[in-house]
Design a protein around this motif. Structure first.
Motif, PDB file in Angstrom:
ATOM      1  N   LEU A  13       5.825   2.121   9.987  1.00 57.74           N
ATOM      2  CA  LEU A  13       6.302   2.391   8.633  1.00 57.74           C
ATOM      3  C   LEU A  13       7.366   3.481   8.641  1.00 57.74           C
ATOM      4  N   SER A  14       7.195   4.507   9.477  1.00 57.43           N
ATOM      5  CA  SER A  14       8.192   5.572   9.575  1.00 57.43           C
ATOM      6  C   SER A  14       9.533   5.020  10.042  1.00 57.43           C
ATOM      7  N   LEU A  15       9.506   4.178  11.060  1.00 60.13           N
ATOM      8  CA  LEU A  15      10.744   3.575  11.574  1.00 60.13           C
ATOM      9  C   LEU A  15      11.379   2.657  10.529  1.00 60.13           C
ATOM     10  N   VAL A  87       9.710  -1.402  -8.769  1.00 58.75           N
ATOM     11  CA  VAL A  87       8.790  -0.269  -8.794  1.00 58.75           C
ATOM     12  C   VAL A  87       9.012   0.554  -7.529  1.00 58.75           C
ATOM     13  N   PHE A  88       9.248   1.846  -7.706  1.00 62.16           N
ATOM     14  CA  PHE A  88       9.478   2.724  -6.564  1.00 62.16           C
ATOM     15  C   PHE A  88       8.283   3.637  -6.276  1.00 62.16           C
ATOM     16  N   SER A  89       7.579   4.030  -7.314  1.00 60.93           N
ATOM     17  CA  SER A  89       6.473   4.974  -7.107  1.00 60.93           C
ATOM     18  C   SER A  89       5.307   4.298  -6.397  1.00 60.93           C
ATOM     19  N   PHE A  90       4.705   5.037  -5.453  1.00 60.79           N
ATOM     20  CA  PHE A  90       3.504   4.627  -4.738  1.00 60.79           C
ATOM     21  C   PHE A  90       3.680   3.347  -3.918  1.00 60.79           C
ATOM     22  N   ASN A  91       4.893   3.138  -3.379  1.00 58.31           N
ATOM     23  CA  ASN A  91       5.093   2.080  -2.390  1.00 58.31           C
ATOM     24  C   ASN A  91       6.194   2.503  -1.421  1.00 58.31           C
ATOM     25  N   TRP A  92       6.400   1.717  -0.367  1.00 56.63           N
ATOM     26  CA  TRP A  92       7.318   2.123   0.695  1.00 56.63           C
ATOM     27  C   TRP A  92       8.762   2.219   0.206  1.00 56.63           C
ATOM     28  N   LYS A  93       9.131   1.465  -0.828  1.00 55.00           N
ATOM     29  CA  LYS A  93      10.494   1.565  -1.368  1.00 55.00           C
ATOM     30  C   LYS A  93      10.736   2.966  -1.928  1.00 55.00           C
ATOM     31  N   GLY A  94       9.715   3.542  -2.530  1.00 52.38           N
ATOM     32  CA  GLY A  94       9.823   4.914  -3.021  1.00 52.38           C
ATOM     33  C   GLY A  94       9.989   5.904  -1.888  1.00 52.38           C
ATOM     34  N   ALA A  95       9.333   5.618  -0.751  1.00 50.29           N
ATOM     35  CA  ALA A  95       9.496   6.481   0.423  1.00 50.29           C
ATOM     36  C   ALA A  95      10.936   6.436   0.922  1.00 50.29           C
ATOM     37  N   VAL A  96      11.547   5.255   0.866  1.00 54.77           N
ATOM     38  CA  VAL A  96      12.964   5.117   1.253  1.00 54.77           C
ATOM     39  C   VAL A  96      13.846   5.913   0.295  1.00 54.77           C
ATOM     40  N   THR A 169       4.715  13.706  -2.727  1.00 52.72           N
ATOM     41  CA  THR A 169       4.658  13.909  -4.173  1.00 52.72           C
ATOM     42  C   THR A 169       4.987  12.638  -4.944  1.00 52.72           C
ATOM     43  N   PHE A 170       5.953  11.875  -4.450  1.00 51.28           N
ATOM     44  CA  PHE A 170       6.441  10.714  -5.194  1.00 51.28           C
ATOM     45  C   PHE A 170       5.623   9.446  -4.956  1.00 51.28           C
ATOM     46  N   VAL A 171       5.241   9.191  -3.692  1.00 49.97           N
ATOM     47  CA  VAL A 171       4.576   7.920  -3.386  1.00 49.97           C
ATOM     48  C   VAL A 171       3.164   8.096  -2.836  1.00 49.97           C
ATOM     49  N   THR A 178       2.491   3.771   2.308  1.00 45.90           N
ATOM     50  CA  THR A 178       3.415   4.907   2.212  1.00 45.90           C
ATOM     51  C   THR A 178       3.128   5.985   3.269  1.00 45.90           C
ATOM     52  N   GLN A 179       2.116   5.775   4.085  1.00 47.25           N
ATOM     53  CA  GLN A 179       1.712   6.810   5.036  1.00 47.25           C
ATOM     54  C   GLN A 179       2.574   6.774   6.299  1.00 47.25           C
ATOM     55  N   THR A 180       3.575   7.630   6.318  1.00 44.06           N
ATOM     56  CA  THR A 180       4.447   7.752   7.478  1.00 44.06           C
ATOM     57  C   THR A 180       3.809   8.713   8.487  1.00 44.06           C
ATOM     58  N   ILE A 181       4.498   8.978   9.595  1.00 41.41           N
ATOM     59  CA  ILE A 181       3.944   9.844  10.637  1.00 41.41           C
ATOM     60  C   ILE A 181       3.544  11.224  10.104  1.00 41.41           C
ATOM     61  N   PRO A 182       4.428  11.927   9.353  1.00 46.26           N
ATOM     62  CA  PRO A 182       4.019  13.249   8.855  1.00 46.26           C
ATOM     63  C   PRO A 182       2.789  13.205   7.946  1.00 46.26           C
ATOM     64  N   LEU A 183       2.707  12.176   7.112  1.00 49.10           N
ATOM     65  CA  LEU A 183       1.559  12.060   6.209  1.00 49.10           C
ATOM     66  C   LEU A 183       0.286  11.726   6.975  1.00 49.10           C
ATOM     67  N   ALA A 184       0.411  10.877   8.001  1.00 46.52           N
ATOM     68  CA  ALA A 184      -0.754  10.560   8.825  1.00 46.52           C
ATOM     69  C   ALA A 184      -1.227  11.806   9.575  1.00 46.52           C
ATOM     70  N   MET A 185      -0.284  12.605  10.081  1.00 37.53           N
ATOM     71  CA  MET A 185      -0.634  13.848  10.755  1.00 37.53           C
ATOM     72  C   MET A 185      -1.380  14.786   9.809  1.00 37.53           C
ATOM     73  N   TYR A 186      -0.901  14.855   8.574  1.00 36.34           N
ATOM     74  CA  TYR A 186      -1.557  15.699   7.572  1.00 36.34           C
ATOM     75  C   TYR A 186      -3.008  15.254   7.358  1.00 36.34           C
ATOM     76  N   SER A 187      -3.222  13.951   7.274  1.00 38.74           N
ATOM     77  CA  SER A 187      -4.578  13.429   7.082  1.00 38.74           C
ATOM     78  C   SER A 187      -5.463  13.759   8.271  1.00 38.74           C
ATOM     79  N   PHE A 188      -4.912  13.602   9.474  1.00 37.75           N
ATOM     80  CA  PHE A 188      -5.686  13.902  10.680  1.00 37.75           C
ATOM     81  C   PHE A 188      -6.055  15.381  10.763  1.00 37.75           C
ATOM     82  N   ILE A 189      -5.089  16.247  10.415  1.00 39.08           N
ATOM     83  CA  ILE A 189      -5.332  17.690  10.478  1.00 39.08           C
ATOM     84  C   ILE A 189      -6.438  18.097   9.504  1.00 39.08           C
ATOM     85  N   GLN A 190      -6.511  17.388   8.368  1.00 39.06           N
ATOM     86  CA  GLN A 190      -7.523  17.714   7.359  1.00 39.06           C
ATOM     87  C   GLN A 190      -8.904  17.164   7.704  1.00 39.06           C
TER      88      GLN A 190
END
Length: 231
Positions: A13-15, A87-96, A169-171, A178-190
């Motif tokens: 998803l990040s790529l 729709v952009f919020s809460f989907n990968w298009k919003g991440a783009v 904040t947006f998605v 919408t879970q890219t590498i940084p967001l997945a890392m955040y989940s793992f750290i928590q």
């Protein structure tokens, strides 16, 4: 240990987000870079500041502004949903979209500096020989700024891979959507016991970013050699 399906989804998803981001940004980056480099007009400073604003704003602010403007109930988002079904919020298009906003300044700045370094006499000479403005741009200016475009593209790509605050904040942080590498890392750290997975994604993120920057430098130098530009 091989990466898990959860990690694989975040990497892919990040790529995907980063790739779509640079595809959308290239034409805008070229147009805005040329406009800021070659034209003088009222409000130029304001436009320049607005483009570079995401560099100094907290990413969460960017995400919040996108949420209230491009969300389902936002000023623009509600109209897009009702009339175009977008729709952009809460989907990968919003991440783009979020990645595009934060990466745009890097793209524009790189291209603008390249255009600034193009000798205007070359463009003027072509114009005096009867070449139209479009032909001058595509046959003279564009080839000469290719190193800047390549550099800007790779910087935007790397920046998109690392985007966190605006995207969160947006998605939100939705696995597989919408879970890219940084967001997945955040989940793992928590999550207690998942620090190893976070560290693995950290290494993967660093490797991808380094490869992007090294590739950018290689392509830019190769293009400069083919154009006969000495550094």
């Amino acid at each position: 240990m091989l990466i898990t399906e959860y990690e694989y989804q975040a990497i892919v998803l990040s790529l995907k987000v980063a790739s779509y981001t640079v595809i959308w940004l290239i034409p805008f980056g070229i147009a805005l870079g040329w406009l800021l480099s070659r034209k003088q007009f009222v409000g130029k400073g304001l436009i320049d500041s607005a483009i570079h604003l995401p560099l100094v704003l907290p990413p969460v602010v960017v995400g919040y502004v996108l949420l209230i403007t491009m969300g389902r109930k936002g000023v623009i988002g509600e109209w897009l949903l009702e009339h175009l079904g977008l729709v952009f919020s809460f989907n990968w298009k919003g991440a783009v979209l979020a990645s595009s906003i934060v990466a745009l300044p890097l793209m524009v700045r790189s291209i603008r500096l390249s255009i600034d370094n193009v000798d205007k006499k070359l463009e003027q000479a072509a114009a005096t020989l009867g070449a139209s403005s479009l032909r001058v741009f595509f046959t003279i200016t564009l080839p000469l700024i290719l190193p800047g475009i390549i550099t800007g593209t790779m910087l935007a790509f790397a920046r998109s891979l690392g985007e966190f605050g605006a995207t969160m904040t947006f998605v939100s942080n939705i696995p597989g959507e919408t879970q890219t590498i940084p967001l997945a890392m955040y989940s793992f750290i928590q999550t207690p016991g998942d620090e190893g997975q976070a560290a693995r994604l950290c290494v993967i993120s660093i490797v991808i970013a380094l490869v992007s920057l090294i590739t950018s430098d290689w392509f830019a130098k190769r293009t400069q050699r083919r154009l006969g530009v000495k550094k």
